[in-house]
Design an enzyme around this catalytic site. Structure first.
Site, PDB file in Angstrom:
ATOM      1  CG  ASN A 167      -3.868 -34.308   3.104  1.00 15.95           C
ATOM      2  OD1 ASN A 167      -3.836 -35.459   3.523  1.00 15.95           O
ATOM      3  ND2 ASN A 167      -3.741 -33.251   3.876  1.00 15.95           N
TER       4      ASN A 167
ATOM      5  N   GLY B 208      -1.321 -31.629   0.929  1.00 18.37           N
ATOM      6  CA  GLY B 208      -0.588 -32.294   2.007  1.00 18.37           C
ATOM      7  C   GLY B 208       0.816 -31.709   2.015  1.00 18.37           C
TER       8      GLY B 208
ATOM      9  N   GLY C 100      10.903 -12.209   3.795  1.00 20.07           N
ATOM     10  CA  GLY C 100      11.951 -13.229   3.645  1.00 20.07           C
ATOM     11  C   GLY C 100      12.064 -14.054   4.911  1.00 20.07           C
TER      12      GLY C 100
ATOM     13  CG  ASP D 201       3.918 -26.785   1.930  1.00 12.30           C
ATOM     14  OD1 ASP D 201       4.413 -26.946   3.068  1.00 12.30           O
ATOM     15  OD2 ASP D 201       2.714 -26.968   1.681  1.00 12.30           O
TER      16      ASP D 201
ATOM     17  CB  SER E  80       5.491 -20.527  -4.787  1.00 14.79           C
ATOM     18  OG  SER E  80       5.301 -19.896  -3.544  1.00 14.79           O
TER      19      SER E  80
HETATM   20  P1  ADP Z   1       3.799 -19.908   5.338  1.00 14.91           P
HETATM   21  O1  ADP Z   1       3.206 -20.126   3.970  1.00 14.91           O
HETATM   22  O2  ADP Z   1       4.263 -21.176   5.969  1.00 14.91           O
HETATM   23  O3  ADP Z   1       2.966 -19.048   6.257  1.00 14.91           O
HETATM   24  P2  ADP Z   1       5.443 -17.581   4.685  1.00 14.91           P
HETATM   25  O4  ADP Z   1       4.183 -16.827   4.374  1.00 14.91           O
HETATM   26  O5  ADP Z   1       6.341 -16.985   5.700  1.00 14.91           O
HETATM   27  O6  ADP Z   1       5.165 -19.102   5.083  1.00 14.91           O
HETATM   28  O7  ADP Z   1       6.216 -17.752   3.292  1.00 14.91           O
HETATM   29  C1  ADP Z   1       7.349 -18.555   3.140  1.00 14.91           C
HETATM   30  C2  ADP Z   1       8.381 -17.857   2.275  1.00 14.91           C
HETATM   31  O8  ADP Z   1       7.811 -17.598   0.971  1.00 14.91           O
HETATM   32  C3  ADP Z   1       8.819 -16.492   2.798  1.00 14.91           C
HETATM   33  O9  ADP Z   1       9.871 -16.622   3.726  1.00 14.91           O
HETATM   34  C4  ADP Z   1       9.253 -15.817   1.507  1.00 14.91           C
HETATM   35  O10 ADP Z   1      10.521 -16.283   1.108  1.00 14.91           O
HETATM   36  C5  ADP Z   1       8.231 -16.322   0.491  1.00 14.91           C
HETATM   37  N1  ADP Z   1       7.049 -15.437   0.405  1.00 14.91           N
HETATM   38  C6  ADP Z   1       5.839 -15.632   0.984  1.00 14.91           C
HETATM   39  N2  ADP Z   1       4.986 -14.610   0.700  1.00 14.91           N
HETATM   40  C7  ADP Z   1       5.670 -13.770  -0.093  1.00 14.91           C
HETATM   41  C8  ADP Z   1       5.356 -12.526  -0.744  1.00 14.91           C
HETATM   42  N3  ADP Z   1       4.152 -11.948  -0.625  1.00 14.91           N
HETATM   43  N4  ADP Z   1       6.323 -11.927  -1.492  1.00 14.91           N
HETATM   44  C9  ADP Z   1       7.552 -12.482  -1.619  1.00 14.91           C
HETATM   45  N5  ADP Z   1       7.912 -13.638  -1.038  1.00 14.91           N
HETATM   46  C10 ADP Z   1       6.989 -14.292  -0.294  1.00 14.91           C
END
Ligand code: ADP
Length: 302
Positions: free
Chosen positions: A13, A41, A218, A244, A274
């Site tokens: 996207n 995307g 996590g 992602d 990320s």
């Molecule tokens: P989505 O973006 O699909 O909602 P999550 O928010 O659960 O997924 O994030 C995916 C993964 O990224 C988590 O399992 C963790 O490993 C990492 N992550 C996300 N947010 C944080 C954060 N604030 N601090 C540390 N790790 C994070």
């Protein structure tokens, strides 16, 4: 080590973002503050995450035969992703998300466009690519029957299949039984388990495939009961694309033959890194950055 092969079959996207003080009412015109485009995307995002971590990544998808399609092609090529199997289609536009940002709120219109031209026939045409991969990574932003076809072909060739069930929808039991790992976030997991009329043993089977991501906590996996693989503490700046990044990293790690818990730890590190930077793809770390981060955290412990 020879590069491991990850094949992503999914969406590509362009996000069109407008920042404005005032959101216009129906029929009204307002002056906005700024406008920018961001590649997105879930398919493309996960492909970028995996490519930055050193895998040989092939993306199978469709873009429109238009300006956004060309820009995205060029952009993904620069990331080192193999795009021989991305087809430009003439009769529909590249997938877009039109996002309006106003005072911390947002409203979004998604047009799937070319992403819905990823047909089961197109997937079948790419059987040899699937057969040549180590891991196949899928999401739900292309037609469900194409996701199903990809999972069937991957299983036919004994490949590891990860399905990131996002955006969540009711899924046929056959698809759930074909995949090896499901990677819902907390909210998606609830809907995933509730959406199907599942018998207790089916529910158990699906649970056992789930790697549930829970932001900073996590992930939770089911290994003779629920088990947490702890996340890394970082200062979060922008959580867009964390899921992602996690999925791309999990695919790379599993393709290298790393066992599940260790693979989840690595993917947690990638997800954490990320969120320390702005943007989905722009915030995704390289292999070297992840290695440095993990080393640093080890050093801090001792
Ligand atoms: P989505 O973006 O699909 O909602 P999550 O928010 O659960 O997924 O994030 C995916 C993964 O990224 C988590 O399992 C963790 O490993 C990492 N992550 C996300 N947010 C944080 C954060 N604030 N601090 C540390 N790790 C994070």
């Amino acid at each position: 080590m020879e590069k491991r092969k990850v094949t992503v079959i999914g969406s590509i996207n362009m996000d069109l973002v407008t920042k404005t003080e005032v959101i216009p009412k129906v029929g009204e015109t307002v002056m906005g503050e700024s406008f920018f485009t961001i590649p997105g995307g879930k398919g493309a995002n996960q492909a970028v995450a995996a490519a930055r971590l050193g895998a040989e990544v092939t993306l199978i998808g469709c873009v429109g035969d238009d300006m956004f399609g060309k820009d995205l092609h060029e952009h993904l090529e620069k990331e080192g992703i193999i795009l021989n199997n991305v087809e430009p289609v003439t009769h529909v536009s590249t997938g877009t998300a039109t996002i309006t940002l106003s005072k911390g709120d947002n409203s979004i219109i998604v047009v799937s466009g070319a992403n819905f031209e990823v047909t089961p026939e197109m997937v079948r045409k790419n059987e040899s690519v699937i057969a040549d991969s180590d891991v196949v990574l899928l999401q739900l932003e292309i037609p469900l029957e194409s996701v199903m076809e990809a999972a069937k072909l991957a299983k036919k060739h004994n490949k590891t299949v990860i399905l990131n069930p996002a955006p969540i929808q009711a899924l046929p039991k056959e698809l759930l039984s074909l995949v090896d790992y499901l990677t819902p976030n907390e909210h998606e997991q609830e809907l995933l388990l509730a959406a199907n009329s599942l018998a207790p043993d089916e529910l158990e089977e699906i649970r056992s495939k789930c790697i549930v991501t829970k932001g900073p906590e996590g992930v939770f996996i089911y290994d003779q009961g629920e088990k947490q693989i702890k996340g890394f503490e970082v200062e979060a700046v922008d959580t867009t694309g964390a899921g992602d990044s996690f999925n791309g990293a999990l695919a790379v790690s599993l393709s290298e033959g790393i066992e599940l818990k260790e693979a989840c730890k690595y993917a947690n590190a990638v997800g954490a890194l990320s969120v320390t930077k702005l943007g989905a793809q722009s915030g995704m770390p390289t292999k070297e950055e992840v290695e440095r981060f993990l080393q640093q955290r080890e050093d801090d412990k001792s």
